[in-house]
Design an enzyme around this catalytic site. Structure first.
Site, mmCIF file in Angstrom:
data_model
loop_
_atom_site.group_PDB
_atom_site.id
_atom_site.type_symbol
_atom_site.label_atom_id
_atom_site.label_comp_id
_atom_site.label_asym_id
_atom_site.label_seq_id
_atom_site.Cartn_x
_atom_site.Cartn_y
_atom_site.Cartn_z
ATOM 1 N N GLU A 283 -3.417 7.587 -4.105
ATOM 2 C CA GLU A 283 -3.465 6.345 -3.343
ATOM 3 C C GLU A 283 -3.308 5.188 -4.326
ATOM 4 O OE1 GLU A 283 -7.228 5.139 -1.470
ATOM 5 O OE2 GLU A 283 -6.070 4.671 0.331
ATOM 6 N N TYR B 176 0.853 -1.193 0.000
ATOM 7 C CA TYR B 176 0.000 0.000 0.000
ATOM 8 C C TYR B 176 0.883 1.235 0.000
ATOM 9 C CZ TYR B 176 -3.127 3.667 1.584
ATOM 10 O OH TYR B 176 -3.832 4.832 1.678
#
Lengths: 397, 291
Positions: A206, A118
C-alpha cells in the site's frame, strides 16, 4: 510478515521505484546527523521524522512530524522516540516507538503543484487473482474514501497467466486524470510496484500517498508491505528483517514450539487442535459466560511436549481463571493426549486454575478414564456440550 | 448416493512414498478406498504399499485409469503438483498441503480453471469422504457413517466435530467436503453446497465457515435463490479480534462484512438454520429435517 516503512522502501528501490532518501535513527543525536547527511546528499532543506512501528495511521497519532532545522529534528525525534504511539490500528496502550525514519521532504514548491494519489495491490480472494486498487484521493484514509465516494476508488484485476499489461497501466494513469510527463512517469511506476508485489511474494503493498512532485516525478512517499509467510522460504534476506520487538513476546515463544497462539484479553485459556475448532472453542467459552484469553492451535501432532509448552504459555497470562482443552483426536489418539495432559500437569506442579479437558475421537473413553483416574483437579468431558456446561459451572464458582 | 467421489473412484497419491503420503495412503486403503498407485518423481517402476509408483501423473493415469488424485507434497512443490494433475486429466484433485505461497495458488487455480472437467478441492484441507465408499483425505474414517447429510467446511477438526454430532444424532453423511482454510481454494463454499444440493441422495446440508472472505455469504445468497433442502450453518470466530490471522491463513477479519456476526446474519436472512454454538450442529440438523 509485516515490514516497516523503511524496509518496504528498501525493497521498492530494488525494483526501481522512486522513494525519498531516508536514514534510520534510534536516538535524537542520530536523527540530527541523519538530517545533516540528507541535506548534504540531496540538497533537501526540511526532513520528515516518521515513527517506525507496525501500525497504520501513524500521522494521526502524532508519529509523523516535519522538521525545518536540526534543532527541530532533535526535538521532534526526541518526542516520537520512546512514545507509545496510539493510532486507529493499535491497542489503547499504543506501540512503543524504538526507531524513526528521517526522510527527505518531497513537497518542495516548483513548476507545478504537488499532488497525492493512492495505490495498493493485494490478492482478491474471491476472484483468485491480484488486484491493483487506486484513487485520486491520496493521503487520506482509503476506507473512508471508499465509503463516502466509492466512485473515486478504482480496481484493476491482473490475469496471473500474463501479468500486468501495458494497457492496464495506461488505464490506471488515465483514470487518475494524468497527462503529459506525469502520465509517462506513472506507467513504469505502476509496473515496478506490481513487479515488487509478485517478486517479493507480498500479500499487500500500500502506497499512500503516491506523490507527484512539483517537477512531475512519481515518488512512493510512504510504503506499507506485508510478505506472505508461506513464501518466506524463498526470500531468505527479507525473512531476517522480522522485527520481534513489534510482536507479542508470548506469541513469539509459542511460535518456537510450533504452536499457533494469539493473545486475547479474556479469562478462559484454551488449547485446541485445529484452527477452526480453536475459533469455535473460543466462541463456546463466550457463550458459556466467559471470554477467551487466547487462540491456541497445537496443530495436528499434539504430544506431551506440545501440551506442556501450551500449558506454560497459557499460564503466563495472569487473567486466566480456567483452561479448556478441546482435542478432537483423529489421527492423534486421545489416550496419548490424556497422558500428555497428566504428565504436563504433574511436571508443572502448581496449576491453580481449574482445567476442563474434552477429548473426543479415537480412544475417547479410554482418555476420559485416564483423566478421571489421575487424581488431578481436572474436569473431563467427551461431548462439546458437556465441556461448555463445565466451563460455565467453573466460572460460576 | 454421493458427490465427487465414490467406491468406483480410482485414486492416486502424489507424494506417495513420503511420510505423510505413506501414512495416509495406508489409512485410505484400510478404509477401502481404491488406491491404484502413486507418484514420486525418480522412484517410478518401484512398488510401494503393494501398488505401482510412477514418475509422472500422466503415466499413472495412462496405466491405472486413475481419475482422482490426492496431494501430500511439500508446500514449495504443491502448486506444480496440482497443475500436473490437471494437465494429466484428473477429474478431482484433493490437495492436503498446508502453507502453499498464495502467488503459487493464484497461478495454479487459474490453470485448473482452464480445465473445465477438473475440480480442485483445497489446499490446506482434510479432503473428501463418502462414508462406506471412499476416504480421500486425512480425516478419521471411523466417526463417519453412510447417510444423507452433506457437509461443507473450511476446517479440519471442526468438520470432524460436526460429523461426529451428525452420526450421534442417528444420521449419517452422504459426502463431506473439506474445502480448505487458505485464502485461495479450488472449490468455494457455494460450489460445494451446489454439488450437494443437486445430489438426489443428500437430504440436508451443513455448512461450516469461519471469519474472512465472502464465501459463506455467496453460498447463502445461492441457497436463498436455489435451495431445496434444509441447510444448517455455523461460523467459527465470533470472538476473533480484527486484523489478526487465526491459524488458517484465510481466517482474518478484514472489513465489516467478513466478521462472523455479519456472515451469520446474512445466512439467517437467507433461510439457513444458523447455530451460535458448535455444540448444537447435529441436533439442529435433526430438527430441521423433521420440519
Amino acid at each position: 510478515m509485516n515490514l516497516h516503512e523503511y524496509q518496504a522502501k528498501e525493497l521498492f528501490s530494488r525494483y526501481g521505484i522512486s522513494v525519498p532518501h531516508g536514514k534510520l535513527a534510534y536516538t535524537p543525536d542520530e536523527a540530527v546527523s541523519a538530517m545533516e547527511q540528507l541535506q548534504a546528499e540531496t540538497g533537501t532543506n526540511w526532513v520528515v521524522v516518521k515513527a517506525q512501528v507496525h501500525a497504520g495511521g501513524r500521522g494521526k497519532g502524532g508519529g509523523v512530524k516535519l522538521a525545518k532545522n536540526t534543532t527541530e529534528v532533535r526535538e521532534k525525534a526526541g518526542a516520537i522516540l520512546g512514545m507509545h504511539l496510539i493510532t486507529p490500528q493499535t491497542s489503547a496502550e499504543g506501540k512503543l516507538v524504538r526507531k524513526v525514519l528521517i526522510a527527505e521532504d518531497m513537497y518542495v514548491p516548483g513548476p507545478s503543484e504537488p499532488k497525492e494519489y493512492y495505490l495498493s495491490i493485494l490478492t482478491d480472494r474471491a476472484k483468485g487473482c491480484n488486484v491493483i486498487i487506486y484513487s485520486t484521493e491520496g493521503g487520506m484514509d482509503i476506507e473512508h474514501v471508499a465509503e463516502v465516494t466509492p466512485h473515486l476508488v478504482h480496481k484493476e484485476w491482473i490475469d496471473p497467466t500474463v501479468g500486468l499489461q501495458a494497457f492496464q497501466a495506461r488505464r490506471i494513469a488515465t483514470n487518475l486524470g494524468l497527462s503529459g510527463e506525469v502520465y509517462k512517469n506513472m506507467l513504469p511506476f505502476i509496473a515496478q510496484v506490481y513487479q515488487a508485489f509478485v517478486g517479493e511474494d507480498a500479500s499487500l503493498i500500500e502506497i499512500n500517498p503516491v506523490l507527484k512532485t512539483s517537477d512531475n516525478r512519481i515518488v512512493a512517499v510512504d510504503g506499507k508491505m506485508t510478505i506472505d509467510n508461506s513464501a518466506l522460504y524463498r526470500h531468505k534476506e527479507v525473512a531476517t528483517w522480522r522485527d520481534f520487538d513489534e510482536e507479542d513476546p508470548t506469541e513469539v515463544e509459542a511460535g518456537n514450539f510450533n504452536l499457533n497462539y494469539v493473545n486475547l484479553d479474556g479469562n478462559v485459556g484454551c488449547m485446541v487442535n485445529g484452527a477452526g475448532l480453536a475459533m469455535a472453542t473460543m466462541d463456546i467459552i463466550k457463550l458459556a459466560g466467559g471470554s477467551p484469553a487466547n487462540f491456541l492451535d497445537v496443530g495436528g501432532k499434539a504430544s506431551a511436549e506440545t501440551v506442556e509448552a501450551a500449558f506454560r504459555i497459557i499460564l503466563k497470562d495472569p487473567s486466566v481463571k480456567a483452561i479448556l482443552i478441546n482435542i478432537f483426536g483423529g489421527i492423534v489418539r486421545c489416550d496419548r493426549i490424556a497422558n500428555g495432559v497428566v504428565e504436563a500437569y504433574k511436571k508443572l506442579g502448581n496449576i491453580n486454575v481449574p482445567i476442563i479437558v474434552r477429548l473426543q475421537g479415537t480412544n475417547a473413553e479410554l482418555a476420559k478414564q485416564i483423566i478421571d483416574e489421575s487424581g488431578l483437579q481436572v474436569h473431563s468431558a467427551i461431548l462439546l456440550k458437556e465441556a461448555a456446561e463445565k466451563v460455565a459451572q467453573v466460572l460460576a464458582q | 448416493m454421493s458427490v465427487l467421489v465414490n467406491k468406483h473412484s480410482r485414486v492416486i497419491v502424489q507424494g506417495f512414498t513420503g511420510n505423510e503420503g505413506t501414512f495416509h495412503a495406508s489409512q485410505m486403503i484400510e478404509y477401502g478406498t481404491k488406491v491404484v498407485g502413486g507418484i514420486t518423481p525418480g522412484k517410478g517402476g518401484t512398488t510401494h504399499l503393494d501398488r505401482p509408483v510412477f514418475d509422472t501423473v500422466q503415466q499413472a493415469v495412462q496405466q491405472t485409469g486413475a481419475n482422482v488424485s490426492i496431494i501430500f507434497v511439500p508446500p514449495a512443490f504443491a502448486a506444480d503438483a496440482i497443475m500436473e494433475a490437471a494437465d494429466a486429466g484428473i477429474g478431482v484433485i484433493v490437495c492436503i498441503t498446508e502453507g502453499i505461497p498464495v502467488q503459487d495458488m493464484v497461478k495454479a487455480k487459474t490453470y485448473v480453471l482452464r480445465h473445465p472437467s477438473c475440480r480442485l478441492i483445497g489446499p490446506n484441507c482434510p479432503g473428501i469422504i463418502t462414508p462406506g465408499e471412499a476416504k480421500i483425505g486425512i480425516m478419521p474414517g471411523f466417526i463417519h457413517r453412510p447417510g444423507t447429510i452433506g457437509i461443507v467446511s473450511r476446517s479440519g477438526t471442526l468438520t470432524y466435530e460436526a460429523v461426529d454430532q451428525v452420526t450421534k444424532a442417528g444420521l449419517g453423511q452422504s459426502t463431506c467436503i473439506g474445502i480448505g482454510g487458505d485464502p485461495i481454494v479450488g472449490t468455494t463454499t457455494k460450489e460445494a453446497v451446489q454439488l450437494l444440493m443437486e445430489d438426489p441422495d443428500t437430504e440436508g446440508i451443513i455448512m461450516i465457515g469461519e471469519i474472512g472472505g465472502s464465501m459463506e455469504a455467496d453460498a447463502a445468497y445461492w441457497v436463498k435463490e436455489y435451495g431445496t433442502k434444509p441447510v444448517v450453518g455455523f461460523i467459527a470466530g465470533q470472538t476473533a479480534p480484527a486484523g489478526r490471522t487465526m491459524g488458517h491463513a484465510g481466517a482474518i477479519v478484514g472489513g465489516t462484512e467478513d466478521t462472523a456476526a455479519a456472515k451469520m446474519e446474512i445466512m439467517r436472512q437467507c433461510g439457513i438454520h444458523v447455530v451460535d454454538s458448535p455444540a448444537f450442529i447435529g441436533v439442529t440438523m435433526l430438527n430441521a429435517l423433521k420440519k
